[in-house]
Write an enzyme that holds these catalytic residues in place. Structure first.
Site, PDB file in Angstrom:
ATOM      1  N   ASP A  10      93.119 -35.432 -45.251  1.00  0.00           N
ATOM      2  CA  ASP A  10      94.076 -34.377 -44.968  1.00  0.00           C
ATOM      3  C   ASP A  10      95.114 -34.425 -46.092  1.00  0.00           C
ATOM      4  O   ASP A  10      95.296 -35.473 -46.721  1.00  0.00           O
ATOM      5  CB  ASP A  10      94.740 -34.625 -43.614  1.00  0.00           C
ATOM      6  CG  ASP A  10      95.806 -33.600 -43.309  1.00  0.00           C
ATOM      7  OD1 ASP A  10      95.559 -32.402 -43.511  1.00  0.00           O
ATOM      8  OD2 ASP A  10      96.905 -34.001 -42.879  1.00  0.00           O
ATOM      9  N   ASP A  42      95.903 -35.265 -36.379  1.00  0.00           N
ATOM     10  CA  ASP A  42      94.486 -35.087 -36.691  1.00  0.00           C
ATOM     11  C   ASP A  42      93.576 -35.869 -35.744  1.00  0.00           C
ATOM     12  O   ASP A  42      92.457 -36.205 -36.108  1.00  0.00           O
ATOM     13  CB  ASP A  42      94.205 -35.534 -38.133  1.00  0.00           C
ATOM     14  CG  ASP A  42      94.768 -34.557 -39.144  1.00  0.00           C
ATOM     15  OD1 ASP A  42      94.736 -33.350 -38.855  1.00  0.00           O
ATOM     16  OD2 ASP A  42      95.237 -34.990 -40.209  1.00  0.00           O
ATOM     17  N   CYS A  77      79.612 -71.344 -24.752  1.00  0.00           N
ATOM     18  CA  CYS A  77      80.801 -71.462 -23.904  1.00  0.00           C
ATOM     19  C   CYS A  77      81.455 -70.100 -23.722  1.00  0.00           C
ATOM     20  O   CYS A  77      81.863 -69.722 -22.617  1.00  0.00           O
ATOM     21  CB  CYS A  77      81.813 -72.428 -24.523  1.00  0.00           C
ATOM     22  SG  CYS A  77      81.213 -74.118 -24.759  1.00  0.00           S
TER      23      CYS A  77
END
Length: 733
Positions: A438, A626, A33
């Site tokens: 970081d 970043d 479906c």
């Protein structure tokens, strides 16, 4: 009279010339479906996205802004055999509840008829091997028909209606072979009764419907349960708020009637309906959903509050910054919803397999009938075997294998503080074996912190805090927080790039750069003792003081790094910060591999080097600063503030101070991928075993129905295991 349909109220403007609408669709029961709907809607010109969520039977549509009328989507769905209407949570839940009640009524009728037909069948079975006369047997057969035929007509409605809608539009779905199987069994039984045969299949047909309805009802209940597992954010949304319409006059109004700048009253025990800032009052608030902090937060003037937060004790006046769909809670709900609707690689694989179902199963059943006839079987036995093949090959388990795991895993990750921003991020995250962090704002807390506040005399700290409130600089904000200052020093003047100055009792006070406060020598001496800190000076007449300011490591950063290492995941730090600061952070966290002073281009180059070595890299960094490095990684994750959630570019984001969501996300992803693969093997293995057995004639239609329902329930129950991961982090690879 021509009636127009205006669905503009339900259309959302996504920007960039795109619009969006969610439609609730009735009769969506399988991957076939879903595939049919998505192909049919995607063929409409200017449609850029058509995605069906099987869990809540909703289709999300996006299209280019222009002449396309949303009513066209509903018309197209009607052509495909599905009734649709604009999706609203309350209406969808009401429709789901009514559908459950209808299925339960059908199940009750089928079960009652089954018990009575079985009571008639037992004497026939025993009489066939004893002395029952043919007239008695025929009488019991006709009584069975009298009970089974009307009961099947009512109880079979969920399957018959769905099959009719599909056939009317020249399509097929999984309910077509089910309906054919039931009707063939009933028709064959009537023919056998007319011919005074010993055997009929009224008992098998009505019991078959009972098993199918049990499976359908439990399937729907499981879907509702997986939605609950994913988190019901709608329950946290207040529909009304108490708005000030005068100085002291209040009125309860719908949230839609509130605009930024309005002032609302938040009483004890109420959930906040808006995002805003407290301007008066003091209370304790629970905003664990937003910040991840499980303990209550003290709220007073200047405190930010968010929709969904629970006010515990006092009364607050809140100035509104965002309401309705602009709140952080609404943004979280959108991210979670996108995660549940998104298609992963495994979902697409299951969809393609399910798409082949209809032609393959009908051809297989037909060949089975003719094969048995060629082997000398009667039409009766050949048809019964074909019916069993039609029923047992239903692809429900295959269609449910992946979406249920994805739904449950997304909900579990949400409760662990992780929000998915990409559909296939779970699968990519599960493969991660190298994590790059970081430092600034990721391993450290985003806000600066005064680390020597206890060494400053209290009265000096108080004056410095008042002066700091007159500045917009982040370092000044850290001083104001350390002093718990509430009111700025009046008449203060800010010198751009230098600091802020004012007068206290006729004496000049200054806060800012050491050179601005004539404290260069003091700063130079302190820098030798603490090379990692930044300094802000304060002068009060001839008195000089120095505040050491730095970003503190997140409270669980070291524990999180240790957990990653236990999972055999390499950890590395890439930071643009000064070498002493990065070295100190790496040493404190136990990270051997680190680099300082790197540019965004350096980060990308390092990620590419690691990828070429065969590692799957996850970059964890600020989703705003970043972005290039996040995009270069195999998968990305960002700790992000509530104010910037809508700007997140990473595949996954998390709110709050702890870094535990990084480890939790990897654990949940690995387990989810394990369960996805397991479910696919279960679904495929079921058909590999069941189809040959059905073709061999060993399985009756009744057993086929039980096996088909059981396979669907098995994969759904298995998917619910994605809610939890083993303590200590099993790898699940």
């Amino acid at each position: 009279m021509h009636a127009t349909r205006d669905f503009s109220h339900y259309v959302k403007d996504l920007g960039s010339g795109l619009q969006h609408i969610d439609l609730a669709v009735e009769g969506v029961n399988c991957a076939g479906c879903m595939s049919k709907i998505e192909r049919g809607l995607s063929a409409i010109p200017d449609v850029t996205l058509a995605r069906v969520n099987l869990t809540d039977r909703r289709v999300a549509l996006e299209w280019k802004e222009g002449e396309l009328d949303p009513a066209n989507f509903i018309d197209r769905l009607a052509e495909l055999g599905y009734k649709a209407y604009p999706f609203e949570t309350a209406d969808a839940e009401a429709a789901e509840t009514e559908q459950s009640r209808f299925l339960l009524r059908c199940l009750g009728v089928a079960a009652f008829a089954t018990m009575n037909v079985m009571m008639l069948s037992v004497p026939v079975w025993s009489g066939n091997v004893s002395d029952m006369i043919p007239e008695q047997r025929d009488f019991f057969h006709w009584l069975s028909a009298l009970i089974a035929l009307p009961a099947a007509a009512y109880a079979g409605q969920p399957f018959f209606r769905s099959a009719y809608r599909a056939l009317r539009t020249r399509n097929v779905n999984m309910d077509v072979p089910i309906s054919i199987g039931v009707l063939l069994a009933l028709a064959l039984s009537v023919v056998e009764t007319l011919h005074h045969a010993e055997h009929t299949y009224f008992d098998a047909a009505i019991m078959l419907l009972t098993f199918l309805l049990v499976g359908r009802y439990l399937d729907q209940s499981m879907r509702r349960r997986t939605r609950a597992v994913a988190g019901n954010l709608a329950a946290l949304k207040a529909e009304t708020a108490t708005k000030f319409i005068g100085t002291d006059e209040i009125s309860e109004v719908p949230v839609a009637a509130i605009d930024p700048g309005d002032i609302v009253l938040l009483r004890p025990g109420e959930r906040c309906a808006v995002d805003g800032t407290v301007i008066e009052g003091r209370s304790e608030i629970d905003q664990s959903l937003i910040t991840g902090e499980t303990s209550y937060v003290t709220a007073n003037a200047g405190t930010a509050v968010y929709a969904g937060s629970l006010n515990i004790s006092g009364t607050l006046r809140v100035r509104v910054s965002a309401a309705s769909e602009g709140t952080l809670l609404a943004e979280i709900a959108r991210l979670l919803d996108n995660a549940l609707q998104a298609r992963s690689r495994y979902v697409r694989l299951a969809d393609r397999a399910s798409r082949l179902y209809a032609p393959v199963v009908h051809v297989t059943a037909l060949l089975t009938v003719f094969g048995w006839l060629l082997l000398g079987a009667s039409w009766h036995d050949a048809i019964v075997t074909g019916v069993a093949v039609l029923i047992i090959t239903c692809p429900c388990a295959l269609g449910l294998a992946i979406p249920t795991v994805q739904t449950v895993a997304s909900g579990a990750m949400f409760r662990a503080g992780v929000l998915l921003n990409s559909g296939d991020s779970i699968e990519r995250l599960a493969d991660v074996d190298h994590v790059i962090f970081d430092k600034t704002g990721t391993l450290t807390l985003p806000d600066l912190e005064v680390v020597n506040g206890a060494d400053i005399p209290e009265y000096v700290l108080g004056i410095a805090g008042q002066l700091a409130l007159a500045s917009h600089h982040p370092v000044a904000a850290a001083v104001a927080r350390a002093a718990n200052a509430r009111s700025p020093l009046m008449g203060a003047i800010e010198e751009p790039g230098q600091g802020v100055r004012g007068q206290v009792g006729g004496i000049e006070v200054r806060l800012g750069r050491p050179s601005f406060c004539e404290a260069e020598q003091l700063a130079a001496d302190r820098a030798n003792l603490d090379p990692e800190a930044s300094f802000v000076a304060f002068s009060f007449g001839e008195g000089k003081h120095l505040f050491s300011v730095r970003q503190a490591l997140r409270p669980d950063a070291r524990a999180m790094i240790s957990e990653l290492k236990k999972r055999k995941i390499a950890v590395e730090i890439l930071s643009g910060d000064r070498e002493p600061a990065v070295r100190a952070a790496a040493r404190a966290l136990g990270v051997e591999e680190w680099r300082a002073g790197v540019t965004p281009a350096d980060k990308i180059a390092r990620i590419e080097d690691i990828k070429r070595s065969g590692f799957k890299v996850m970059m964890v960094g600020d989703g705003l600063n970043d972005a290039p490095a996040l995009a270069a990684a195999h998968v990305s994750m960002s700790p992000i503030s509530s104010a910037h959630l809508s700007q997140a570019t990473a595949d996954l984001v998390f709110l709050g101070k702890p870094l535990a969501p990084v480890v939790a996300a990897i654990d949940f992803a690995r387990k989810a991928l394990h369960l996805m693969r397991q479910n696919l093997w279960l679904a495929v293995g079921y058909n590999v075993l069941a189809v040959p057995i059905a073709i061999s004639g060993v399985v009756t239609p009744l057993i086929a129905a039980a096996a088909m329902s059981g396979s669907s329930l098995l994969v759904m129950l298995n998917a619910l295991r994605a809610r939890r991961v083993a303590h200590g982090g099993a790898s699940w690879k």
